[in-house]
Design an enzyme around this catalytic site. Structure first.
Site, PDB file in Angstrom:
ATOM      1  N   SER A 210      23.015  -3.339   0.641  1.00 45.50           N
ATOM      2  CA  SER A 210      24.277  -3.267   1.377  1.00 45.50           C
ATOM      3  C   SER A 210      25.186  -4.471   1.157  1.00 45.50           C
ATOM      4  O   SER A 210      26.329  -4.462   1.624  1.00 45.50           O
ATOM      5  CB  SER A 210      23.990  -3.124   2.879  1.00 45.50           C
TER       6      SER A 210
ATOM      7  N   GLU B 258       2.550 -59.389 -35.767  1.00 44.44           N
ATOM      8  CA  GLU B 258       2.837 -58.514 -36.897  1.00 44.44           C
ATOM      9  C   GLU B 258       3.323 -59.231 -38.155  1.00 44.44           C
ATOM     10  O   GLU B 258       2.998 -58.833 -39.260  1.00 44.44           O
ATOM     11  CB  GLU B 258       3.884 -57.469 -36.478  1.00 44.44           C
TER      12      GLU B 258
END
Length: 838
Positions: free
Chosen positions: A487, A111
């Site tokens: 229940s 780069e």
């Protein structure tokens, strides 16, 4: 004389000045001076306009000193082990000195080889970019130094224009004045996008090679260095030759710049790319429903993206410590899945999970895009590629294919009839399992459910399963499904009765009850489950153990429904108070598994309020605890040995929502449900355990709630659109066995502990059937023994004798008592010998 001399000096000064002025006037008249003057003027105006229009609006470079890249949030289990990450991209932040030297040189060679020499700008490169733009008419590209790339990535943006290049150049110059070269490289290596959702070089190392940076070879580092130019151009799956050529170019540049030796170069260029197939992090499948619920709660607290604040879920880099126990999660997941598959077996094929378009031929990507997966036993998610004759070709997420013969997909299509194989079409995503050299079709259960496991001592949720698989069914039935509890609400109804003065030995009539509910609702007559006839006068305990509806509505009617619905809300079953109708005493109101499990945990916690929590604490990226507020570590809690000082104890902050003695009485009663009631399938676990089954009208849902002092759990199963499960389906026959499968593994190795009674509780021997005190017999420990221990509040236990008997005893002449042999052990001695009350 003096005046003459002064005059001569003035004349000389004027003559000299006049000479300078003349000389300047002569220069000013030259053409080249005018050109320079106009150029200086235009340069000044340009500099002013540059500052006015561009430079003054640029972001401050100083922000890069404290720049923090977006990082994913990592989730850890109760022991601190990472189990999941919330990320839209992979990213790991490192400091400059953590990057290998060869890797840095690879990026410099690829780069910006003169990075450590220039001041942020590559002037020959800028000239080339200007030439391309002005002479060739091209948009300026490339030529950016690493400093300019950092400015573009973090401050300017990715627009391709002269204006962006100008901004880059100004910011790059400023950055070189503000930051060191090492700081700029650190920002660069942490922020570049390298494909496969990898942000930064460390994340790319894992994405492409499955390794830490320190473990990469030279050629692998060189490959990572080619990716900033465009990851899509060098993907190993599609452009391997191009990637290899570019990687070797980077190696040659490293050799040319003396970053590596000739021997290193020759060895590296001879190696293949060596990348691994694209894959997801290995821990993403742990506790799918649990970690998704954690995500929802974090987003509610901190937001989703960086726009919501510095601690957002997908950018804040948080570390989240949860209460998840992976072992318990696995047990709960397996038990619930097995129960769903067992219930759904024999009902036919429920159809494809989903159908996607594969007309472009890329079936693998279409399958991956759905994020559908199955990790139950040896099942796999597959996509139908084609179907011809008596065989279908199917594909998997790893790109492999297989065959599905018609004989292995012969089950009937549920609700329609016909073979499942004939209903398959290209694009169908299905579940299959290996069968010989081919695969066989499997049916994802249509029925579903939710399960939660909680620590009743602190409210920490240790496991959660909200369906068959979170990648197939995202809806979390453990926290989001509003269902009638049936229940399982009865222990709370009976607790309200105990609060109002009733006892476990109180006698209640098990007989029909009809009530007038007003002109709108008319008369309502209640009945027992299965239309069972009333059994007459029975103890309150018996009503819970046998889950008698008629006794429940009698009790609720006697104590007042306003007290019942008040306790239902106080204990957290409902957010808002239910209407005071008797049907709510039988579970007509809607709630969630999470709320019901927490309510039972409150009972086991002596009535002290608990808030179910999944998150212990949240740390920012620097390790500072940011939630809960005022959090502090428990000093000394992890000490290897006792130091002689008082043991550290966490502060109890929950308010008392139910009297401790009432809560214990209900726990003690529901232990009888396991011993001789509707949950006797759990009795073989052979330890003190409370529990309650539940079956809603239809039945449409079946429930179980209960547990031991160390953990309370609960679950329901039912269809998402309430549908009759069949008359044989009950909480005790469907839900309780699922919990039993979980408990067999989860309870293994845990010490056997009894539920601890709070101060004031009196244990009395009573006749189990009549509730009357017993004097000459002792509980035998048998489930159906006629004599049991019962828990009473002070002054509420059955009296041993009436006043007349006491007065008659007092009127007898007192004689010296003769020594007598003890006819049996005392209660306290018996309890101590037996090890507690079971």
């Amino acid at each position: 004389m003096v005046d003459v001399e002064l005059s001569s000096i003035k004349l000389r000064l004027k003559r000299d000045i006049g000479g300078l002025s003349g000389a300047f006037d002569k220069i000013r008249r030259r053409w080249w001076f005018r050109v320079l003057a106009w150029m200086a003027l235009f340069a000044g105006i340009a500099a002013f306009l540059l500052w006015l229009l561009v430079a003054r609006h640029l972001p401050s470079v100083d922000t890069l000193r404290t720049y923090e890249p977006p990082l994913p949030t990592y989730v850890r289990d109760y022991n601190g082990e990472p189990i999941h990450s919330y990320a839209r991209e992979r990213r790991v932040q490192l400091s400059y000195n953590e990057y290998p030297d060869l890797l840095v040189k690879a990026y410099l060679a690829a780069e910006d080889r003169s990075f450590f020499e220039h001041h942020g700008l590559d002037y020959p490169g800028l000239a080339r970019a200007a030439f391309q733009g002005l002479i060739r008419g091209e948009t300026p590209r490339g030529t950016s130094t690493i400093t300019q790339q950092v400015a573009k990535n973090l401050l300017v943006g990715n627009e391709s224009s002269y204006m962006r290049k100008l901004k880059e150049a100004i910011l790059a110059w400023r950055m070189e004045d503000t930051l060191t070269k090492e700081q700029i490289l650190e920002l660069y290596l942490n922020s570049i996008e390298l494909g496969r959702n990898a942000g930064g070089v460390e994340a790319a190392s894992h994405a492409y090679f499955g390794k830490e940076l320190d473990d990469l070879s030279l050629e692998q580092m060189a490959y990572l260095a080619i990716l900033p130019k465009g990851p899509a151009n060098y993907t190993p799956e599609r452009h391997a030759d191009r990637a290899l050529e570019r990687r070797n170019w980077v190696l040659s540049e490293m050799l040319r710049n003396d970053f590596i030796t000739e021997e290193q170069y020759q060895t590296a260029v001879a190696k293949p790319l060596g990348t691994v197939p694209r894959q997801t992090p290995k821990f993403e499948r742990v506790g799918g429903y649990f970690v998704e619920e954690v995500r929802r709660r974090l987003i509610d607290k901190f937001g989703e993206t960086d726009e919501d604040g510095p601690y957002s879920v997908y950018s804040g880099g948080l570390w989240v410590r949860t209460s998840l126990r992976p072992d318990l999660q696995q047990y709960a997941q397996q038990a619930l899945r097995d129960g769903l598959v067992r219930f759904d077996r024999g009902r036919g094929w429920n159809g494809a999970i989903r159908n996607v378009d594969i007309s472009d031929g890329d079936w693998r990507q279409a399958l991956l895009n759905t994020n559908i997966g199955i990790d139950y036993e040896d099942w796999r998610a597959a996509i139908v590629i084609s179907r011809e004759g008596d065989s279908a070709e199917i594909g998997f997420e790893d790109g492999s294919t297989g065959g599905l013969p018609a004989s292995a997909a012969a089950m009937a299509v549920r609700g329609k009839g016909g073979r499942a194989f004939d209903a398959l079409k290209p694009g169908d995503i299905i579940a299959v399992a290996p069968q010989g050299s081919n695969f066989a079709l499997r049916a994802i259960p249509r029925i579903s459910g939710g399960m939660v496991i909680e620590d009743p001592r602190n409210g920490r949720v240790m496991a959660m399963q909200g369906g068959f698989d979170s990648r197939i069914q995202a809806f979390n039935r453990a926290t989001q499904a509003q269902r009638q509890p049936g229940s399982t609400i009865k222990p709370i109804v009976y607790s309200a009765a105990l609060e109002q003065g009733m006892t476990p030995a109180s006698i209640v009539n098990d007989e029909p009850l009809c009530v007038w509910q007003g002109a709108d609702l008319g008369e309502k007559c209640f009945r027992n489950f299965g239309n069972a006839r009333g059994a007459g006068p029975k103890t309150l305990r018996w009503g819970i153990e046998q889950s008698r509806n008629l006794m429940t509505v009698h009790i609720a009617n006697d104590v007042g429904m306003e007290h019942v619905v008040d306790l239902i809300q106080r204990i957290g079953v409902s957010r808002q108070q239910f209407p005071p109708y008797l049907s709510y005493a039988l579970g007509a109101g809607e709630t969630t598994v999470m709320r019901m499990v927490n309510a039972y945990s409150i009972l086991a916690n002596h009535g002290r309020a608990l808030t179910p929590t999944l998150i212990d604490y949240v740390q920012d990226r620097h390790g500072t605890v940011i939630w809960p507020e005022n959090w502090s570590a428990c000093e000394g809690c992890n000490a290897p040995d006792w130091d002689g000082r008082p043991m550290p104890r966490p502060q109890m902050r929950g308010r008392q929502v139910l009297d401790p003695m009432t809560a214990y009485q209900m726990v003690h009663i529901t232990e009888g449900v396991v011993q001789r009631g509707t949950a006797t399938t759990l009795r073989e676990l052979d330890r003190p355990m409370m529990g309650k089954t539940g079956t809603t009208t239809g039945p449409t849902d079946v429930w179980f709630m209960g547990g031991i002092p160390q953990m309370i759990g609960g679950l329901y199963i039912g269809y998402d659109s309430p549908t009759n499960l069949g008359r044989y389906a009950q909480g005790g026959t469907v839900a309780a066995p699922i919990f039993k499968a979980f408990a067999k593994q989860a309870f293994e190795g845990l010490p056997v502990e009894a539920f601890r009674a709070p101060p004031g509780i009196r244990m009395v021997r009573i006749d189990r059937a009549t509730g009357k005190p017993v004097f000459g017999s002792w509980p035998s420990g048998e489930p159906h023994a006629s004599v049991i221990w019962e828990a009473f509040k002070p002054e509420s236990e059955p009296r041993r004798r009436n006043r007349d008997e006491e007065e008659a005893e007092a009127d007898k002449p007192r004689e010296r008592a003769a020594p007598r042999q003890d006819d049996g052990p005392r209660d306290s001695e018996f309890l101590q010998r037996e090890g507690g009350i079971y």
